[in-house]
Write an enzyme that holds these catalytic residues in place. Structure first.
Site, short mmCIF file in Angstrom:
data_model
loop_
_atom_site.label_atom_id
_atom_site.label_comp_id
_atom_site.label_asym_id
_atom_site.label_seq_id
_atom_site.Cartn_x
_atom_site.Cartn_y
_atom_site.Cartn_z
N GLY A 178 0.84 -1.19 0.00
CA GLY A 178 0.00 0.00 0.00
C GLY A 178 0.88 1.24 0.00
N LEU A 179 0.26 2.35 -0.19
CA LEU A 179 0.99 3.61 -0.21
C LEU A 179 1.69 3.86 1.12
CD1 LEU A 179 -1.74 5.79 -1.96
CD2 LEU A 179 0.44 5.08 -2.98
N SER A 180 2.70 4.65 1.07
CA SER A 180 3.35 5.08 2.30
C SER A 180 2.32 5.80 3.17
CB SER A 180 4.52 6.02 1.99
OG SER A 180 5.11 6.49 3.18
N GLY A 181 2.29 5.43 4.46
CA GLY A 181 1.31 6.04 5.36
C GLY A 181 -0.03 5.34 5.36
N GLY A 223 -0.69 2.57 6.77
CA GLY A 223 -0.90 1.82 8.01
C GLY A 223 -0.24 0.46 8.04
N LYS A 224 0.63 0.16 7.08
CA LYS A 224 1.25 -1.18 7.03
C LYS A 224 2.03 -1.48 8.30
CE LYS A 224 3.57 -0.20 3.30
NZ LYS A 224 3.06 1.17 3.14
N SER A 264 6.11 -1.79 -2.21
CA SER A 264 6.13 -2.71 -3.36
C SER A 264 5.09 -2.32 -4.40
CB SER A 264 5.93 -4.15 -2.89
OG SER A 264 4.84 -4.27 -1.99
#
Length: 980
Positions: A19-22, A24-25, A94
């Site tokens: 997922g995009l940066s930020g 929540g990963k 990724s």
């Protein structure tokens, strides 16, 4: 790899969070890791984008090529960890779909699990979050190539991820719950097999389709083989409660238990509420609990503990113990009170029934008035342990079998409804709006945990319960009514009877209530206050007439018990609830308006039902009993009618309620009979009929001898049956009827009889005929023990050979037992005496003596006595028959008998079939034989004078006995003198 996973208790998987940066990963991954490691003790490794750049990927930048290489390297690292059984959490942006798909392909090629989790968070949300300030830098132009901010650095969202997580709309805990649910469905939280929808498999399951009933309940063909095998095995009687336990074992409710507890496993259950197990044979202890107990084995130990908190045991008497130990067999046939073979138990382990230890460890109390403690104290002094194979499924044929589903069938029901979680609600009382409130609230709680298709399992207790509990049929029919009328949604509810007996052991028992439901697929168990509790009786040492257990103990102990240790089962707990008069709903009380709430206790509900209360009208009164009304919405109308009907007729003897799961059996009776009422009940009667259909008396109208002079035996109780059936002397027609004790059908409890039992017609043990100890006849026909090879039908009339007799003294009365063998038996041609029979079946006399002396001890009575433990000779037995027939002739009924007259010279020793001249000289008879000579003389005079003649003979010789003759003959038989 599989063995590694089994040993670790988990499986490897790569959870690839993209997922995009930020998005929540990392935040969610850390929370998930905390749950997995700290709460569940699992092995987890987090490969985060930041930490891998400090080592593994420190030489890489952010170009498309470097990003691809970063994904490849992390993918290979996760592959290695995954294969080692580690749950590997990868948190990389990724951005390129092709790179992620390549990692997936590598996992698939290696046969490893891969789960793609898409953090589906819009760009505007992550820009607002901007935890590292990167989006602000990108917007200002300070940072180039920020993923998702330009065409040169796109983010390619997954097309079909295993999990799509819009975490911007979810609390952190709920996001973690969703991932935990996904991991559970993936089967990686356990080392063994798992269910595809995440339902918990039974303890000890070795495959996702592994159910114990497939191994322990025989197919029809195998069942026939077991029945043939059982013919040659010693028989152990199983009572109604033990049949409930047999069903529990055979269907897998107590998995992985495969039989009645051996002594070693019983110690584990009593002291640890669990069993040591080794499902995958990691330490060589896979069958530890099926092995004979070895007190000197201090090294064999399984790696796991499986919850089992109640003693599932099979009690036995001295008689049954002797049968097993003298049989030379390595198996035992388990037979119910109706003579049906239910199972074969292998490699029996017979050991002392240490009742005090079981009671104090299991119940934590001593109360001889406690209903299940009474059962333990009254049962035999021995226990039989061993693994069982049922000849077929336990069926009760009581009209309720359609609600009896096995764990395997329940799984099929759950799957057919698409359930992703099941929560079980146990009932011992009729269900009302308060229970419905709990169940519906439970459904809501399941949905809050992220389950899409939660399912309620309404699980009424079906096994034995105490006498004052609501009968099973009342509860089941009332439950079905509330489902049919919509108080519970039939789309999200399944009702299925739970088969175990209730033992009222509070905190100990509630653990089994939960673990057995897990064995049938439940992930949650609803538990309230004082689960499995009971009030102490007046005999309780600690809490007479008060709660035996503190109300909060059961719930607390269950929360701390081994049942919850593996994280596959949870509790739904509730406190007290009330009826809200303002909206007619059950709920927790609102402290701001206490006057709007009323409590409707179980005792109040019962009182209202007894009064036949009708629905209240608004305003709802606070005193329901005075108003004699039941609040609106408290229970559906048809359900309330069922409850009222029960409480208004519960004391009616004609009300045939089904208190618990107890077999209803139909028996075959002889062709010359007519059956009335249900076998096993006080209504059961067997009438005898003539060829024209007229009712005849088996006592008076069936001849003592057949046309050839052989004695005729009437079967009252078939071999292996324990229902106490006997000819009713005072009933018109003298039918065979069910005897009673304290208003209930009476059954022999000492063991499974190995003989057919009944009477010789036209005989009477005259109560005016007494011996020198003033022990007199028992006022009944002569009893017969027939020793043939198979059961005879109730009411059958069978020609038999007399082998001897035993003289029983039962509560001061003389009660002869004539020993006989049917002439159609395979041994009849070679057996003339009991000594002959002993040659074929050694120990028979000893078993008969044990039975006759002790059979009442199982009912709490004292021992009977025998005049001698050696049977009389045939001649002595025939003299008993002759005397009792002569005394019968004195009865008024004898003159009205419809039986044909005896064959000519029937009593002549020279003419009687199979009768040889006694070795005892005639002089030893003294004057005792003159009674029979007197009766013979009566037969030669005119019919209208015979009755007076017989009465005169009785008056003259009525107090004379043949004991001297029989004692002399018995001494001669023991000494080896030839006999008839």
């Amino acid at each position: 790899r599989e063995r590694r996973f089994q040993s670790l208790g988990q499986k490897g998987i790569t959870v690839w969070m993209t997922g995009l940066s930020g998005s929540g990963k990392s935040t969610i991954a850390r929370a998930l890791e905390e749950r997995l490691v700290v709460e569940m003790g699992l092995h987890v490794q987090n490969l985060d984008g930041d930490n891998v750049r400090t080592g593994l990927n420190r030489d890489l930048g952010f170009s498309p090529g470097d990003r691809a290489e970063s994904v490849r390297r992390v993918g290979e690292m996760s592959l290695l960890l995954n294969g080692g059984g580690v749950i590997t959490l990868v948190t990389l942006v990724s951005p390129y779909r092709e790179d992620r798909d390549a990692v997936r392909a590598r996992h698939q090629a290696e046969g490893l699990k891969f789960m793609e989790v898409f953090m589906d968070v819009p760009l505007t949300v992550v820009q607002d979050r901007d935890p590292k300030g990167l989006y602000a830098k990108a917007a200002s132009g300070e940072l180039k190539g920020m993923t998702g901010m330009s065409k040169d650095a796109p983010y390619e969202a997954p097309l079909d991820p295993e999990v799509r997580l819009p975490n911007h709309d979810l609390p952190l805990e709920q996001s973690v719950d969703l991932l935990m649910r996904a991991l559970k469905e993936a089967g990686v939280l356990e080392g063994g097999p798992t269910h595809p929808r995440g339902l918990p498999l039974p303890y000890g399951a070795k495959s996702k389709t592994g159910f114990l009933e497939d191994e322990l309940v025989a197919s029809p063909q195998r069942g026939e083989e077991l029945l043939r095998e059982a013919e040659g095995l010693p028989k152990a009687l199983v009572g109604d409660i033990e049949i409930n336990w047999l069903q529990v074992i055979g269907e897998g409710w107590a998995a992985p238990l495969r039989g009645f507890l051996r002594e070693g496993p019983l110690m584990q259950v009593l002291h640890f509420n669990s069993l040591i197990t080794d499902t995958f044979n990691r330490t060589g202890a896979t069958n530890l609990n099926e092995r004979p107990t070895n007190w000197n084995d201090y090294w064999t130990r399984g790696p796991d503990r499986t919850p089992l908190s109640v003693p599932i045991t099979l009690p036995a008497t001295d008689y049954t113990k002797s049968l097993i130990e003298s049989s030379g067999k390595t198996a035992v046939a388990l037979v119910d009170k109706d003579g049906q073979v239910l199972a074969v138990l292998r490699n029996p382990e017979v050991y002392a029934h240490r009742k005090e230890e079981i009671i104090t460890r299991c119940f934590g109390a001593w109360d001889e008035g406690h209903p299940y403690i009474q059962h333990i104290l009254s049962s035999g002094p021995w226990l039989i342990g061993g693994e069982v194979e049922l000849v077929g499924r336990v069926r009760y044929n009581d009209g309720l079998d359609r609600w009896r589903l096995t764990p395997k069938e329940l799984f099929q029901q759950f799957e057919s409804k698409g359930a992703d979680v099941v929560y079980a609600f146990q009932t011992r009382n009729p269900t009302h709006a308060g229970h419905a409130y709990l169940m519906k609230t439970g459904l809501q709680k399941m949905r809050e945990k992220g389950f899409k298709r939660p399912l309620l399992w309404l699980s009424p207790l079906g096994g034995w319960t105490k006498d004052d509990d609501v009968p099973l049929d009342v509860r089941v029919k009332q439950h079905q009514a509330i489902i049919d009328e919509g108080m519970l949604d039939p789309e999200t509810t399944i009702m299925a009877i739970w088969p175990a007996p209730m033992i009222y052991a509070g905190p100990t028992e509630v653990q089994f209530h939960a673990s057995s439901r897990r064995n049938a697929g439940a992930s949650f168990f609803v538990v309230g206050r004082d689960a499995a509790g009971i009030k102490g009786s007046s005999e309780a040492l600690g809490h007479p007439d008060d709660d035996l257990y503190k109300g909060e103990h059961a719930r607390y102990v269950l929360q701390m018990s081994p049942v919850l240790e593996d994280g596959l089962m949870g509790l739904i707990s509730f406190d007290k609830f009330f009826y809200d008069k303002s909206d007619h709903q059950m709920k927790a009380m609102d402290p701001a308006r206490p006057d709007d709430f009323i409590s409707i206790s179980g005792s109040k509900m019962r009182a209202l039902a007894r009064q036949g209360a009708t629905p209240c009208t608004d305003p709802i009164p606070s005193d329901l009993l005075a108003a004699n009304c039941v609040p609106q919405g408290f229970m559906v109308a048809s359900g309330w009618e069922i409850v009222c009907d029960y409480y208004q007729h519960m004391d009616d003897p004609a009300a045939a309620y089904i208190p618990f799961s107890r077999s209803v059996v139909d028996v075959s009776t002889a062709t010359n009979t007519r059956q009335q009422g249900q076998y096993g009940t006080l209504d059961f009667k067997v009438y005898f009929t003539s060829e024209t259909g007229k009712t005849v008396s088996p006592w008076h109208d069936i001849a003592l001898q057949d046309a050839t002079g052989e004695f005729q035996f009437i079967t009252e109780i078939p071999m292996y049956h324990t229902a106490k059936l006997e000819v009713a002397k005072k009933e018109p027609g003298n039918p065979i009827m069910q005897d009673s004790k304290n208003g209930a059908p009476r059954f022999y409890l000492y063991g499974s009889p190995f003989f057919n039992y009944g009477l010789l017609p036209q005989t009477w043990e005259d109560p005016s005929s007494c011996n020198e100890k003033q022990e007199c006849g028992d006022d009944d026909p002569l009893d017969v023990i027939e020793l043939g090879s198979s059961p005879l039908a109730i009411g059958s009339v069978t020609s038999v050979r007399i082998l001897g007799a035993l003289e029983l003294i039962d509560e001061g009365e003389v009660d002869y037992k004539i020993l006989a063998l049917r002439l159609s038996d395979p041994l009849a041609s070679s057996v003339q005496t009991m000594a002959d029979f002993e040659q074929h079946h050694p120990g028979t006399v000893a078993r008969l003596v044990d039975w006759l002396k002790k059979y009442k001890t199982a009912e709490g009575k004292g021992l009977n006595s025998l005049t001698s433990e050696t049977p009389t000779s045939v001649a002595g037995a025939r003299e008993i028959i002759h005397e009792c027939h002569s005394r019968w002739l004195a009865l008024p009924e004898a003159q009205a008998s419809l039986a044909p007259p005896p064959p000519a010279a029937a009593w002549s020793p020279a003419a009687a079939p199979g009768y040889a001249t006694p070795s005892v000289p005639p002089e030893s008879y003294g004057g005792l034989g003159s009674f029979h000579q007197c009766i013979q003389q009566c037969r030669t005079i005119e019919v209208n004078l015979q009755s007076a003649c017989v009465q005169a003979c009785t008056a003259k010789y009525g107090r004379r006995r043949l004991r001297a003759t029989r004692d002399t003959e018995r001494s001669a038989a023991v000494a080896g003198a030839p006999g008839p």
